[in-house]
Design an enzyme around this catalytic site. Structure first.
Site, short mmCIF file in Angstrom:
data_model
loop_
_atom_site.label_atom_id
_atom_site.label_comp_id
_atom_site.label_asym_id
_atom_site.label_seq_id
_atom_site.Cartn_x
_atom_site.Cartn_y
_atom_site.Cartn_z
CB CYS A 60 -0.87 -0.05 1.21
SG CYS A 60 -1.54 1.51 1.76
CB CYS A 78 0.39 1.73 4.37
SG CYS A 78 -1.15 1.15 3.88
#
Length: 101
Positions: free
Chosen positions: A26, A29
């Site tokens: 991600c 993230c």
């Protein structure tokens, strides 16, 4: 099972616990990680920060209805005090933690 028990013990405490549900693939993230590192060095022992990889811990993600990553959830005394999906900046996180104390 031991990890789950430890997690539940940690979030039951008096100290705010910020849980970052993330995934290694991600992009957002990856941008959240240094913000959390900065937050930890700023607040020191005022907050516990846990990172949970949703791919390695799907049961934990499912238990808290994590639909997207990153999802941040702040616990205190076992209760969810705040949650947000998406990247949060340090000022916002400091305010949320201050309000939870």
């Amino acid at each position: 099972m031991e990890t789950k028990e430890k997690f539940s013990d940690i979030i039951k405490g008096d100290k705010p616990v910020l849980v970052d549900f993330f995934a290694t693939w991600c992009g957002p993230c990856k941008s959240q990680a240094p913000i959390l590192d900065n937050l930890k060095s700023t607040l020191q022992d005022e907050v516990t920060i846990l990172k949970i990889d949703v791919d390695k811990n799907p049961k934990a993600a499912a238990a808290y209805q994590v639909q997207g990553v990153p999802t941040l959830i702040l616990f205190k005394n076992g209760q969810i005090k705040w949650r947000q999906s998406g990247v949060a900046n340090i000022a916002q996180l400091q305010q949320v933690i201050k309000n939870a104390r």
